[in-house]
Design an enzyme around this catalytic site. Structure first.
Site, PDB file in Angstrom:
ATOM      1  N   GLY A  54      -0.756  -1.992  -3.773  1.00 37.69           N
ATOM      2  CA  GLY A  54      -1.896  -2.291  -4.351  1.00 37.69           C
ATOM      3  C   GLY A  54      -1.642  -1.907  -5.738  1.00 37.69           C
ATOM      4  O   GLY A  54      -0.634  -1.114  -6.064  1.00 37.69           O
ATOM      5  N   SER A  55      -2.226  -2.726  -6.575  1.00 37.63           N
ATOM      6  CA  SER A  55      -2.305  -2.318  -8.178  1.00 37.63           C
ATOM      7  C   SER A  55      -3.200  -0.865  -8.294  1.00 37.63           C
ATOM      8  O   SER A  55      -3.991  -0.547  -7.252  1.00 37.63           O
ATOM      9  CB  SER A  55      -2.849  -3.430  -9.242  1.00 37.63           C
ATOM     10  OG  SER A  55      -1.746  -4.244  -9.208  1.00 37.63           O
ATOM     11  N   GLY A  56      -3.343  -0.466  -9.494  1.00 40.12           N
ATOM     12  CA  GLY A  56      -4.223   0.599  -9.857  1.00 40.12           C
ATOM     13  C   GLY A  56      -3.430   1.945  -9.809  1.00 40.12           C
ATOM     14  O   GLY A  56      -4.150   2.980  -9.992  1.00 40.12           O
ATOM     15  N   HIS A  57      -2.402   2.101  -9.458  1.00 43.09           N
ATOM     16  CA  HIS A  57      -1.569   3.199  -9.224  1.00 43.09           C
ATOM     17  C   HIS A  57      -0.575   3.396 -10.669  1.00 43.09           C
ATOM     18  O   HIS A  57       0.373   4.285 -10.504  1.00 43.09           O
ATOM     19  CB  HIS A  57      -0.570   2.954  -8.037  1.00 43.09           C
ATOM     20  CG  HIS A  57      -1.453   2.963  -6.703  1.00 43.09           C
ATOM     21  ND1 HIS A  57      -2.396   3.806  -6.682  1.00 43.09           N
ATOM     22  CD2 HIS A  57      -1.297   1.991  -5.996  1.00 43.09           C
ATOM     23  CE1 HIS A  57      -3.189   3.235  -5.325  1.00 43.09           C
ATOM     24  NE2 HIS A  57      -2.361   2.287  -5.210  1.00 43.09           N
ATOM     25  N   ASP A 110      -0.201  -2.578   3.583  1.00 41.42           N
ATOM     26  CA  ASP A 110       1.623  -2.733   3.114  1.00 41.42           C
ATOM     27  C   ASP A 110       2.280  -2.793   3.984  1.00 41.42           C
ATOM     28  O   ASP A 110       3.255  -3.712   4.063  1.00 41.42           O
ATOM     29  CB  ASP A 110       1.663  -1.380   1.906  1.00 41.42           C
ATOM     30  CG  ASP A 110       0.857  -1.560   1.109  1.00 41.42           C
ATOM     31  OD1 ASP A 110       1.172  -1.894   0.021  1.00 41.42           O
ATOM     32  OD2 ASP A 110      -0.137  -0.557   1.211  1.00 41.42           O
ATOM     33  N   HIS A 219      -6.234   5.741  -3.253  1.00 36.89           N
ATOM     34  CA  HIS A 219      -7.031   4.612  -3.326  1.00 36.89           C
ATOM     35  C   HIS A 219      -8.201   4.793  -3.833  1.00 36.89           C
ATOM     36  O   HIS A 219      -9.154   3.991  -3.336  1.00 36.89           O
ATOM     37  CB  HIS A 219      -6.860   3.715  -2.240  1.00 36.89           C
ATOM     38  CG  HIS A 219      -5.455   3.476  -2.056  1.00 36.89           C
ATOM     39  ND1 HIS A 219      -4.484   4.131  -1.227  1.00 36.89           N
ATOM     40  CD2 HIS A 219      -4.667   2.153  -2.379  1.00 36.89           C
ATOM     41  CE1 HIS A 219      -3.650   3.408  -1.280  1.00 36.89           C
ATOM     42  NE2 HIS A 219      -3.516   2.340  -2.036  1.00 36.89           N
TER      43      HIS A 219
END
Ligand SMILES: Nc1ncnc2c1ncn2[C@@H]1O[C@H](COP(=O)(O)OP(=O)(O)O)[C@@H](O)[C@H]1O
Ligand SMILES: Nc1ncnc2c1ncn2[C@@H]1O[C@H](COP(=O)(O)OP(=O)(O)O)[C@@H](O)[C@H]1O
Ligand SMILES: [Mg+2]
Ligand SMILES: [Mg+2]
Ligand SMILES: [Mg+2]
Ligand SMILES: [Mg+2]
Lengths: 331, 204, 331, 204
Positions: A54-57, A110, A219
């Site tokens: 995911g993005s946001g990391h 994932d 997350h």
């Protein structure tokens, strides 16, 4: 929502476009698959290393694409694994005669996307292997769960296989090295605030002014348990009590120690945590061979931190020391 | 069920997912990571973008194509799971254009098996299966109205369960006390289909 | 207060201790004067470069002590200029036959401390010069103010004089270079939230959910004006409208573009800002020669960002390109 | 004013600064950066740590030493300003042990000149000078009680002023509407000294 954002739907593509604009010559952005790749990849003399999640990391994983680390990253939307199509297209684009290594942090979404994407790429004749990272001690591994999550320790796996692939290691060798690093890496995190995904516009959960979440993932999902806020030193002691006995790390060991910020915590506070961890580990007879204090794997704007230990040997330390050139740099 | 009916059902699922983006996202943020509504909505938007060009040779093909768009375009856990469900459903009725009540049930069973296999999950894990299986059982025995009611009751009952799969599982006992986002989405969609079905039944 | 902190009174010393522990061999910490210095300083073949300022701006300035940048930093407490004693002792310790260059961001407290500290060190025979940085266009320079503040653009001055001093430049030459870089550097910042100093324990000011402070400095003091929250693109356009005409930066110019995070804003959002700034400047015929997207000069945990432009020429670009080795690194 | 009285005044200033750390900090956070209370408190704590060892040869020396500790140990703008004020006050009464009313006034005038020079500031800039000068004027003409009242009135009146010096000046017109932290600190300290002075007058 206190964020720099235009349309939340374009949060990820705009970030990736900015990243590519800031790194002309070294990075390329392919909008159709959220793909950030080394401008010179694939290199037929090395295994290509790919990660999606995911993005946001950020900086994980798009900002560690570059010489000595990833050849490409294909993130999904914020906190959502990439669609299998992105994985498939990325694997095809990165196809090298030496193969493609797909790094996956252990989350259901994932794993499914990479399993399916890998199958499809293999059907097209691309040699792929998957390496799963699962360093989070907050999750009890049992029959009833999907196993431990992959969190900030992921950085060390990328760094090690990235360095080894530059040195010409083949796919089997990279699998061996990656598994070896993953096996000696343990992480635990704590959140002081919940994060705010741009599309949601408000914090993911409510946390009282004197509460914290212990054992969080990356997350914004709640952690192992909610506790009363404690001093920085107490928090470090509790994190170490979870991390150290897990491998275990013993007196005489030499380790890499990482204090990773979760996105909203300033680096000053990370050094306050580092100080205590360094002192406590030293008291336990553990030598800190390498130190990492910064943001490596975040949860958007969450205030919080994680502590990672990696048991070093000459091989691992050599790979961690090797040069790399990625977008998160100061100069 | 005619091909037009099948189209209508898929279209209703898509519309419901898009309209409930915020609600589904809020449900997923209780013990999950809040992206469920966003993932579904973006994915079904993609489906609708290419809606007119979907292969409508027969119901089986149409469902398979739908599944492929979803699986390849939705991220998160939901893309592979929902995509697999539609693909398996299509496979179970390959070549058929008009579907009997038995075929509809067989199609749902195939979707359920697909989700179980892809998600390594089962009834009782507090996932969308805990609404989809009771829905299918009730549909087999009765009407869509009864099935929708069964899905709703089952979805509400997930509140008492502890999650064993999905991101909510990381919170262990703390996942008890709130409904599963996926199961609730199934209930909301089932109710909507039931509603439209009745209007449509009345008008046709 | 959602912070990793023990006693607020030990916030700064504990952070500095952590920094030194994480960088054995390269950094030394002297508690009596909050001093972080290169372990190998002073070097008699180069001018020593020193900066002090309040704490709370990390990585500025203690984390940019190292080869190619500062020889030492002597911060005060959070947002408080160091006492003149610290400056005096630091200047004495860093005394090199080639002299000591004291960098000062233009704030009343810092100027007074450095003026007094310099006088005292000179009385002891240490050759010192002060170079003042004032890149903040948010402050109108007039008879009635103390002039423009020094903010994130400070990084470029440090980098340039740091590189030149490694190459053997003498004190006069460093003054010329530092002033030249300062003269072509302009910054403007925006805050989405107020920051929380550890000793205060609550935000410095109240900002409504749909408000932002335009033209903020780096100490959490309110900015030029309060505005309604706007989109990321709109914010960048407004920052550019303040920064570009100020020098002015013209079509045909080659610049360094920095998007600096203020401490609580994740790097993903900084790249969203970068994207727009890069595009807009390109439209104006301005070439982006070097890009900087990260935290360089922060305000504790403030969500916000600043935009800095530096007009490049061959000399400045060469100095910015030169290698450096400081604590904020990823490896 | 005996040497013991001078000691008592300095001690009272220190105690007041330490006790009002939070209040002074909050005042500085309206249009400043919130560190004023913290800076003063930490600095005067340092002074009290070495209190017994301060050179007490005469009032002038004692005040100069006090100023040196403050200037060298307090950060921010306040360290240099307050340190300079005490050093200049000491210089104005060098060698004297018992101070006349005129000497006290002369000492305050010297402190004011020191602050003006160091801060490149003057009355009307919305700083501590806007309380310290009226305090001194009133003391010259009358009693400490009257002087404290003058300081308070003047400090309160800073609310209507626009800051021209100090960090508050960056906010321009927005600095109007709240009192200056430094001026208010002077008023609080003056009131405290006045209070103690009266008790002490009664007991001696
Ligand atoms: N292994 C699984 N098998 C079946 N359903 C699952 C599984 N994991 C999650 N789910 C369902 O998916 C929903 C969450 O979807 P989504 O938010 O897309 O996943 P993620 O956890 O990757 O963010 C849950 O509410 C649950 O109903
Ligand atoms: N140039 C100046 N001359 C006189 N007094 C000043 C000056 N600048 C600031 N002050 C006083 O100092 C107070 C703030 O002190 P402090 O918080 O230590 O400074 P800062 O945080 O701005 O460095 C102000 O309220 C004002 O009374
Ligand atoms: Mg997700
Ligand atoms: Mg989710
Ligand atoms: Mg200050
Ligand atoms: Mg202040």
């Amino acid at each position: 929502m206190k964020k720099f954002v235009n349309d939340p739907k374009s949060f990820v593509p705009e970030m990736l476009e900015g990243l590519a604009l800031a790194n002309p010559g070294t990075l390329k952005y392919i909008p159709a698959y959220n793909l950030i790749m080394r401008a010179d990849a694939p290199n037929e003399n090395k295994v290509s290393i790919v990660q999606g999640s995911g993005s946001g990391h950020e900086p994980a994983h798009v900002m560690v694409v570059g010489q000595g680390m990833l050849d490409a990253a294909c993130p999904g939307d914020v906190f959502a694994a990439p669609p299998m199509d992105y994985v498939y297209e990325t694997a095809k684009l990165m196809a090298s005669p030496k193969g493609v290594l797909l790094l996956v942090n252990n989350y259901t979404g994932d794993r499914m996307a990479f399993d399916m994407g890998k199958e499809m790429a293999e059907a097209d004749g691309v040699r792929c292997e998957i390496l799963t990272v699962n360093d989070d001690v907050a999750v009890q591994d049992s029959l009833y769960t999907v196993g431990r999550r992959g969190v900030a320790g992921n950085f060390f796996v990328i760094k090690a296989v990235g360095a080894a692939s530059e040195q010409g290691a083949d796919l089997d060798e990279l699998l061996r090295i990656g598994r070896k690093v993953n096996d000696v890496t343990r992480t635990m995190g704590v959140a002081l605030t919940a994060c705010t995904p741009p599309a949601k516009g408000s914090p993911l959960f409510d946390l009282g002014g004197d509460e914290m979440e212990f054992g969080v993932g990356i997350h914004g999902e709640p952690g192992r348990e909610r506790r009363s806020l404690a001093s920085a030193d107490q928090i470090v002691d509790d994190l170490l009590d979870a991390v150290v006995p897990d491998l275990p790390y013993n007196s005489g060991d030499r380790v890499a120690l990482m204090i990773n910020g979760l996105g909203g915590t300033p680096i000053s506070e990370l050094y306050i945590l580092y100080r205590r961890a360094h002192q406590r580990l030293t008291e336990r007879g553990i030598t800190i061979g390498r130190s990492y204090v910064n943001e490596y794997c975040t949860s958007l704007d969450m205030a919080g931190a994680s502590l990672t230990l990696v048991r070093l040997d000459d091989e691992i330390e050599g790979l961690l020391e090797a040069p790399a050139d990625v977008a998160i740099r100061v100069f | 069920m005619s091909l037009a009916d099948t189209e209508l059902v898929v279209r209703t699922i898509a519309d419901t997912a898009i309209e409930n983006e915020k609600y589904f996202g809020d449900l997923d943020s209780v013990v999950g990571d809040g992206d469920f509504g966003y993932s579904l909505a973006r994915g079904f938007e993609k489906l609708l973008e290419g809606w007119d060009d979907l292969d409508r040779t027969d119901a089986g093909t149409f469902l398979k194509r739908t599944g492929m768009v979803i699986a390849s375009r939705i991220g998160g856990t939901s893309g592979p799971l929902w995509g697999t469900a539609f693909m398996r459903a299509g496979g179970a009725v390959a070549g058929a254009t008009d579907l009997s009540h038995e075929q509809v049930v067989a199609m749902l069973r195939a979707a359920i098996e697909g989700i179980k296999a892809r998600g390594q999950s089962d009834v009782g894990d507090k996932t969308l299966l805990d609404a989809l299986v009771p829905f299918t059982d009730a549909l087999e025995a009765g009407t869509i109205t009864e099935a929708a009611a069964a899905a709703r009751a089952a979805a509400d009952a997930t509140s008492g369960m502890v999650a064993k799969r999905g991101r909510a599982a990381y919170t262990g006992e703390r996942s008890r006390g709130s409904v599963d986002a996926g199961a609730t989405a199934v209930a909301v969609i089932a109710e909507r289909i039931s509603e439209i079905w009745q209007k449509q039944g009345a008008s046709s």
